[in-house]
Design an enzyme around this catalytic site. Structure first.
Site, PDB file in Angstrom:
ATOM      1  N   LYS A  75       0.861  -1.179   0.000  1.00  0.00           N
ATOM      2  CA  LYS A  75       0.000   0.000   0.000  1.00  0.00           C
ATOM      3  C   LYS A  75       0.896   1.227   0.000  1.00  0.00           C
ATOM      4  CE  LYS A  75      -4.490   0.768  -0.008  1.00  0.00           C
ATOM      5  NZ  LYS A  75      -5.487  -0.028  -0.709  1.00  0.00           N
TER       6      LYS A  75
ATOM      7  N   ASP B  35      -6.854   4.414  -5.019  1.00  0.00           N
ATOM      8  CA  ASP B  35      -7.540   4.266  -3.733  1.00  0.00           C
ATOM      9  C   ASP B  35      -8.190   5.619  -3.464  1.00  0.00           C
ATOM     10  OD1 ASP B  35      -7.475   4.183  -0.474  1.00  0.00           O
ATOM     11  OD2 ASP B  35      -7.534   2.152  -1.284  1.00  0.00           O
TER      12      ASP B  35
END
Length: 446
Positions: A127, A167
């Site tokens: 991430k 995201d």
């Protein structure tokens, strides 16, 4: 936790990372999920699998300087947490939001590792992102930031190394700017980023994937546990971003009634059902606030506390906003009002106390790492299309997504059964994901 091995590791993590509350919460939930499984495999402790799994392989932190429209130099912090690549190259989104910090990046990367394992695709977990806020920035400011961000990130990614995606705060626009910069620097046209535009390697269903996938997972559980479906069910969907919008649209398509949605300024509630197409018009097309729904439907109930959305009656709750939005008080209200299912569209939206309450009350609870894996599943399909230099139709991708979400539910269910409780999909999802990763780590040595 009753397991001394896990307790010892957690205490050490807490000592070293006490300020990283989101990461510690994710680890605690994972440890709960695999506690029974560890009793069956002594090699895991002997080979230090857990110690290696809770420590990211690599954390990259970097400065992102950029120039605003007034000529002022601004500086943000960039992150890429490459957590684990035992089963494949790192894969996970980029988040641009003021709340981004190392704890949130670690928690998301940790969860992504297991989510990716559950999809059945050969992908590790990562991430990244920045505390940059794209809101109220011009396209040129966003472009300059993305250029600067990629000037550092490009060194650490690649289609066989690490494949970022979008995201929160990273839409197709930001992905386009990031991809264009990567291509200029490396002189390569590859599938290094997913969520790309359709004209240069993107996939159909990508923006719908997490919301659609959440509904497909929920549908499997409704069928298995209750022999029912969405038809006539009242559903609360928190949030009104990409995940929430496409969750709501799919719920309605499947015969459900969305009675409440929210944004950071509050929630709207209509027991007869909301006009989701109008919400799409407000949020996606006009970038407005959820309260504007009252301009067309003035009798709709509005409450300026988005966290109180769970106090309303529903059959199914689908939290799709942000982490820890659903606490014990909210869980108690849901159960009291007759809710039979809670499945997570956001990452870790329920607190540990809320999750325990759901499990104690034996409702159908679908944890995020299983229920919201549709986004990465479709990213994997986009990577496949890039490798083959071809595109699949909307129906082809949607059918693949359905199959993957069905497989995730079944694998989680079967693992839960093996551990002695078919309703505990927290255990089931964690064990199913961990088993694959730990076997790969054991096979590859230290």
């Amino acid at each position: 936790m009753n397991n001394q091995y896990l307790n010892k590791i957690y205490q050490e993590l807490e000592l070293k990372n006490g300020h990283e509350v989101e990461f510690l919460q994710a680890v605690k939930e994972f440890f709960y999920g695999i506690e029974k499984y560890l009793l069956k495999n002594n090699e895991i402790e002997k080979q230090g699998i857990i110690e290696r799994l809770v420590a990211p392989n690599r954390i990259i932190t970097f400065q992102v300087p950029w120039v605003d429209d007034f000529g002022k130099v601004c500086v943000n912090t960039g992150y890429r947490v490459q957590f684990n690549n035992a089963i494949g190259p790192y894969k996970g989104g980029l988040r641009f939001h003021p709340s981004v910090n190392q704890s949130i990046m670690k928690f998301l990367g940790f969860e992504q590792t297991f989510k990716n394992s559950l999809t059945g695709l050969a992908l590790g977990g990562a991430k990244g992102g920045s505390d940059f806020d794209p809101k109220n920035k011009s396209d040129q400011e966003i472009y300059r930031f993305c250029q600067s961000f990629m000037m550092e990130l490009y060194r650490h990614i690649g289609h066989n190394v690490d494949i970022p995606a979008g995201d929160i705060g990273v839409t197709a626009k930001e992905i386009g700017y990031l991809y264009g910069t990567y291509k200029k620097i490396t002189n390569e046209v590859t599938g290094v980023l997913t969520g790309k535009g359709l004209s240069y390697g993107g996939s159909l269903v990508r923006k719908e994937a997490t919301g659609y996938g959440l509904c497909y997972f929920t549908l499997e559980g409704l069928k298995y546990y209750f022999n029912e479906d969405f038809n006539g069910k009242k559903v609360i969907v928190s949030g009104s971003g990409n995940v929430a919008i496409y969750t709501a649209l799919k719920v309605v398509e499947l015969g459900g009634i969305v009675v409440a949605m929210s944004d950071s300024n509050g929630y709207i509630y209509e027991p007869k059902g909301l006009d989701i197409n109008h919400i799409v018009e407000i949020k996606e097309n006009n970038k407005g606030r959820i309260k504007e729904y009252l301009n067309k439907y003035p009798k709709t109930i509005f409450n300026d506390s988005c966290f109180d959305i769970w106090q309303n009656p529903c059959d199914i709750a689908l939290p799709c906003a942000t982490q820890n939005e659903l606490d014990l008080k909210s869980a108690q209200a849901l159960i009291k009002n007759g809710c039979i299912a809670v499945c997570e569209g956001a990452n870790m939206p329920s607190t540990i106390e809320a999750v325990n309450y759901f499990l104690e009350n034996k409702i159908f609870y679908g944890p995020a790492k299983a229920a919201n894996a549709g986004g990465v599943a479709t990213s994997g399909i986009e990577m496949m299309q890039n490798s083959m230099r071809q595109s699949f139709s909307f129906d082809q991708v949607d059918n693949m997504l359905k199959d993957i979400m069905k497989e995730i539910f079944n694998n989680s269910l079967n693992a839960a059964k093996e551990m002695g409780n078919e309703l505990d999909l927290v255990v089931g999802a964690n064990v199913a994901a961990f088993k694959k990763i730990s076997e790969a780590m054991l096979a590859q040595g230290v």
